[in-house]
Design an enzyme around this catalytic site. Structure first.
Site, PDB file in Angstrom:
ATOM      1  N   HIS A 103     -40.889 -26.547  25.749  1.00  0.00           N
ATOM      2  CA  HIS A 103     -40.508 -27.541  26.357  1.00  0.00           C
ATOM      3  C   HIS A 103     -41.065 -27.838  27.521  1.00  0.00           C
ATOM      4  CE1 HIS A 103     -38.357 -28.459  22.553  1.00  0.00           C
ATOM      5  NE2 HIS A 103     -37.705 -29.335  23.024  1.00  0.00           N
ATOM      6  N   ASP A 168     -29.330 -30.404  31.583  1.00  0.00           N
ATOM      7  CA  ASP A 168     -28.751 -31.505  30.542  1.00  0.00           C
ATOM      8  C   ASP A 168     -29.165 -31.594  29.331  1.00  0.00           C
ATOM      9  OD1 ASP A 168     -28.288 -32.565  33.322  1.00  0.00           O
ATOM     10  OD2 ASP A 168     -30.071 -33.705  33.254  1.00  0.00           O
ATOM     11  N   GLU A 284     -24.117 -35.989  38.979  1.00  0.00           N
ATOM     12  CA  GLU A 284     -25.649 -36.662  38.916  1.00  0.00           C
ATOM     13  C   GLU A 284     -25.577 -37.930  39.342  1.00  0.00           C
ATOM     14  OE1 GLU A 284     -27.824 -35.397  35.392  1.00  0.00           O
ATOM     15  OE2 GLU A 284     -27.696 -33.660  35.572  1.00  0.00           O
TER      16      GLU A 284
HETATM   17  P1  FAD Z   1     -41.333 -22.799  27.672  1.00  0.00           P
HETATM   18  O1  FAD Z   1     -41.723 -24.370  27.605  1.00  0.00           O
HETATM   19  O2  FAD Z   1     -41.547 -22.272  26.336  1.00  0.00           O
HETATM   20  O3  FAD Z   1     -41.767 -21.894  28.866  1.00  0.00           O
HETATM   21  C1  FAD Z   1     -41.753 -22.246  30.061  1.00  0.00           C
HETATM   22  C2  FAD Z   1     -42.422 -21.237  30.896  1.00  0.00           C
HETATM   23  O4  FAD Z   1     -41.491 -20.067  30.953  1.00  0.00           O
HETATM   24  C3  FAD Z   1     -43.784 -20.738  30.432  1.00  0.00           C
HETATM   25  O5  FAD Z   1     -44.468 -20.253  31.502  1.00  0.00           O
HETATM   26  C4  FAD Z   1     -43.372 -19.584  29.661  1.00  0.00           C
HETATM   27  O6  FAD Z   1     -44.581 -18.644  29.549  1.00  0.00           O
HETATM   28  C5  FAD Z   1     -42.366 -19.074  30.454  1.00  0.00           C
HETATM   29  N1  FAD Z   1     -41.266 -18.207  29.555  1.00  0.00           N
HETATM   30  C6  FAD Z   1     -40.626 -18.620  28.294  1.00  0.00           C
HETATM   31  N2  FAD Z   1     -39.738 -17.708  27.887  1.00  0.00           N
HETATM   32  C7  FAD Z   1     -39.984 -16.852  28.715  1.00  0.00           C
HETATM   33  C8  FAD Z   1     -39.112 -15.332  28.741  1.00  0.00           C
HETATM   34  N3  FAD Z   1     -38.280 -15.084  27.784  1.00  0.00           N
HETATM   35  N4  FAD Z   1     -39.468 -14.637  29.952  1.00  0.00           N
HETATM   36  C9  FAD Z   1     -40.310 -14.797  30.915  1.00  0.00           C
HETATM   37  N5  FAD Z   1     -41.104 -16.113  30.831  1.00  0.00           N
HETATM   38  C10 FAD Z   1     -40.751 -17.084  29.687  1.00  0.00           C
HETATM   39  N6  FAD Z   1     -35.062 -28.190  33.074  1.00  0.00           N
HETATM   40  C11 FAD Z   1     -33.879 -28.244  34.022  1.00  0.00           C
HETATM   41  O7  FAD Z   1     -33.666 -27.399  34.648  1.00  0.00           O
HETATM   42  N7  FAD Z   1     -32.864 -29.034  33.806  1.00  0.00           N
HETATM   43  C12 FAD Z   1     -32.700 -29.995  32.667  1.00  0.00           C
HETATM   44  O8  FAD Z   1     -31.671 -30.703  32.579  1.00  0.00           O
HETATM   45  C13 FAD Z   1     -33.769 -29.995  31.741  1.00  0.00           C
HETATM   46  N8  FAD Z   1     -33.811 -30.985  30.889  1.00  0.00           N
HETATM   47  C14 FAD Z   1     -34.588 -30.923  30.008  1.00  0.00           C
HETATM   48  C15 FAD Z   1     -34.846 -31.892  28.926  1.00  0.00           C
HETATM   49  C16 FAD Z   1     -35.799 -31.960  28.015  1.00  0.00           C
HETATM   50  C17 FAD Z   1     -35.656 -32.939  26.917  1.00  0.00           C
HETATM   51  C18 FAD Z   1     -37.121 -31.247  28.322  1.00  0.00           C
HETATM   52  C19 FAD Z   1     -38.148 -31.186  27.453  1.00  0.00           C
HETATM   53  C20 FAD Z   1     -36.997 -30.230  29.194  1.00  0.00           C
HETATM   54  C21 FAD Z   1     -36.071 -30.103  30.264  1.00  0.00           C
HETATM   55  N9  FAD Z   1     -35.822 -29.191  31.292  1.00  0.00           N
HETATM   56  C22 FAD Z   1     -34.747 -29.192  32.058  1.00  0.00           C
HETATM   57  C23 FAD Z   1     -37.144 -28.459  31.729  1.00  0.00           C
HETATM   58  C24 FAD Z   1     -37.103 -27.145  31.072  1.00  0.00           C
HETATM   59  O9  FAD Z   1     -36.045 -26.274  31.754  1.00  0.00           O
HETATM   60  C25 FAD Z   1     -38.371 -26.287  31.237  1.00  0.00           C
HETATM   61  O10 FAD Z   1     -39.543 -26.948  30.697  1.00  0.00           O
HETATM   62  C26 FAD Z   1     -38.060 -25.157  30.424  1.00  0.00           C
HETATM   63  O11 FAD Z   1     -39.109 -24.192  30.803  1.00  0.00           O
HETATM   64  C27 FAD Z   1     -38.123 -25.319  29.128  1.00  0.00           C
HETATM   65  O12 FAD Z   1     -37.843 -24.125  28.374  1.00  0.00           O
HETATM   66  P2  FAD Z   1     -38.437 -23.560  27.173  1.00  0.00           P
HETATM   67  O13 FAD Z   1     -37.492 -22.555  26.233  1.00  0.00           O
HETATM   68  O14 FAD Z   1     -38.921 -24.523  26.243  1.00  0.00           O
HETATM   69  O15 FAD Z   1     -39.785 -22.997  27.734  1.00  0.00           O
END
Ligand code: FAD
Length: 526
Positions: A103, A168, A284
């Site tokens: 994400h 969120d 918020e």
């Molecule tokens: P990924 O996109 O898969 O990875 C993100 C980064 O973390 C990459 O660099 C990856 O290599 C690294 N990573 C992933 N897993 C691990 C692990 N286990 N160990 C070490 N590194 C790792 N953020 C907020 O803070 N608050 C919010 O309210 C919020 N709302 C969101 C709503 C939506 C609809 C979306 C799409 C994103 C939102 N985000 C929010 C952003 C979100 O927290 C970050 O984009 C987060 O990185 C997404 O998590 P993911 O599991 O998809 O990570």
């Protein structure tokens, strides 16, 4: 504590290693007498299937595309350690990115010509130290880095418990949000999610598998929290829990005046003691602009009958500011919560007649974004480009930001679609030893432009994002990006500011061959 794995050295491994190496386009043969590579296992879990490659080349942002050579589907942390060890000891190492739920918006979980680790493959594998285990006596949950926060919520609610700090949206992984910060309306009171971790298991870029906490391997602990995946892969995090509330009183207040809006926000977050029962549980804020409806995909809140009067207000002022607050209740407090909320509202300067309230279950509140997601998915509008920009702005400059960005750039361009969030949080709720970067002031605002765009219109939003950054640079607004993305080393050095030296030193210490999370483009941007 270093955990070491005993890797079987099968003769057939020679063949498999060669195959893995050819996948990686590594020319120099690895020392085949190397006993500690689980090559057989590893090769069977590596996929070069076009659909796996395609999925690892994309993310929620839909803007960046970068193909890995292979995707690892680990069933245990040992598989990840074996992969890292393999790359670390190769003469030509390859990049490795943990992908949580993908994400990210800018390719942060991608590994061009390297290997993407599909963390979700471990999701249901409780035997290997992942999964979700709740300790009722000690009020914590041990959760795999690959777990989604929605699953953490559901698992802990079974025991009447829940974590205190959220995002969120809950379909994000624990490892993904801890690599950034994990912020939401609870942050002013409990700190971001990175301030709510007791210990972690992490596999570093040297393939060391370490448990870390503020007392054990503390340098690694603080490095990883907000560390953008640069120092290690989180395979387990211990998250503190509290008794879960039953429901929430959820209120939105409208303002036509930015200064009254921010004054009230700052007043409300000044009560922020974890144990202070008079403090709010969530705060918020957002902008309401002329988008046809005061609701957006992230939330439908306002009663239909009130839409016309809100819309006419927006039409009159161009932008209306919406303050959103929540107070929890349980069986003991359900009869007094309304009175408490009334006291909170007293003395606030919102527009008379523009207070809206709801009473919903705790889980429904936390999972509030999900219904919007499902609706967009059903309309084919979820998998579209998301040129997001998330910023932290010092409190002393938020009024300049309102004038120059919201009221000038945004209104003038008139292209903003999707939510724009604006709410304050406080420095004291974070530990400065963590890698995450924030402005220098005690109070700062998060501003999130959560755009959805068409496949051929996202560049207009990027132009607006660039305009906003240019305006901040020109007028000296000391903005920091959240979920940062930069393309040059100079920009990263500037982003980290006084933390850069430590960040770089930690990189040499924990990932000296620069293997991890190359998609962030911090150490490999040339
Ligand atoms: P990924 O996109 O898969 O990875 C993100 C980064 O973390 C990459 O660099 C990856 O290599 C690294 N990573 C992933 N897993 C691990 C692990 N286990 N160990 C070490 N590194 C790792 N953020 C907020 O803070 N608050 C919010 O309210 C919020 N709302 C969101 C709503 C939506 C609809 C979306 C799409 C994103 C939102 N985000 C929010 C952003 C979100 O927290 C970050 O984009 C987060 O990185 C997404 O998590 P993911 O599991 O998809 O990570």
């Amino acid at each position: 504590m270093v955990m070491s794995f005993q890797f079987p050295a099968y003769f057939t491994a020679i063949f498999i290693i060669t195959r893995v190496m050819s996948i990686m386009k590594i020319s120099k043969p690895l020392d085949v007498h190397h006993k500690d590579i689980r090559a057989v296992d590893l090769a069977t879990k590596l996929s070069v299937d076009p659909s796996a490659i395609e999925s690892a080349s994309r993310d929620f942002g839909g803007i960046v595309k970068a193909e890995p050579e292979a995707v690892l589907h680990p069933s245990a942390p040992q598989d990840i350690a074996a992969l890292i060890k393999f790359s670390y000891s190769s003469s030509v190492p390859f990049g490795i990115a943990a992908k949580g739920h993908g994400h990210s918006a800018r390719g942060q979980a991608m590994a061009e010509n390297g290997v993407v680790v599909d963390m979700r493959s471990m999701a249901n594998n409780r035997r290997n130290g992942t999964g979700i285990r709740v300790s009722i006596d000690r009020l914590y949950a041990d959760v795999g880095g690959e777990q989604l926060w929605i699953d953490v919520l559901n698992a802990t609610l079974e025991y009447g418990l829940a974590p205190v700090s959220w995002t969120d949206y809950l379909y994000l992984t624990v490892g993904g949000t801890l690599s950034n910060a994990g912020i939401s309306g609870q942050t002013f009171r409990y700190g971001p999610q990175i301030s709510n971790v007791l210990e972690m298991d992490v596999i570093t870029g040297k393939a060391d598998f370490l448990t870390c906490s503020p007392r054990m391997n503390s340098e690694l602990f603080y490095a990883v929290l907000g560390g953008l995946g640069q120092f290690g892969i989180i395979t387990r995090a211990r998250i503190p829990l509290q008794p879960a509330p039953k429901g929430v009183k959820w209120v939105r207040l409208l303002y036509d005046d930015f200064s009254s809006f921010t004054k009230d926000q700052e007043l409300l977050i000044s009560k922020n003691g974890r144990k202070d029962k008079s403090a709010l549980d969530y705060l918020e804020g957002s902008l309401l602009m002329d988008q046809g409806s005061p609701d957006n995909w992230r939330s439908s809140f306002f009663p239909h009958k009130d839409h016309p009067k809100i819309i006419s207000l927006i039409t009159k002022h161009g932008i209306i500011y919406c303050l959103e607050i929540v107070k929890h209740y349980d069986d003991r407090t359900k009869h007094t919560v309304d009175k408490e909320m009334k006291q909170v509202l007293q003395g606030l300067n919102y527009m008379p007649g523009f207070m809206f309230g709801k009473d919903v279950g705790y889980e429904e509140f936390l999972n509030r974004v999900r219904s919007g997601e499902l609706k967009l998915k059903s309309q084919g509008l979820w998998d579209v480009p998301h040129p997001w920009l998330n910023l932290f702005i010092p409190k002393s400059q938020i009024s300049d930001f309102n004038n120059g960005v919201f009221r000038d750039i945004v209104l003038e361009r008139n292209i903003t679609t999707g939510p724009v969030l604006v709410y304050p949080m406080n420095r004291q709720k974070r530990d400065d030893r963590m890698s995450a970067v924030i402005p220098d002031e005690e109070i700062f605002y998060t501003v999130g432009f959560l755009h959805s765009s068409g496949f051929d219109t996202w560049e207009a939003f990027e132009d607006q994002n660039k305009d906003i950054m240019r305006f901040c640079n020109k007028t000296g607004i000391l903005v920091k990006q959240y979920l940062p993305h930069y393309s040059t080393k100079e920009e990263w050095v500037h982003h980290f500011g006084s933390k850069w030296k430590v960040f770089q030193h930690r990189k040499y210490q924990f990932d000296p061959r620069m293997l991890l999370s190359p998609g962030q483009r911090i150490f490999n941007n040339n």
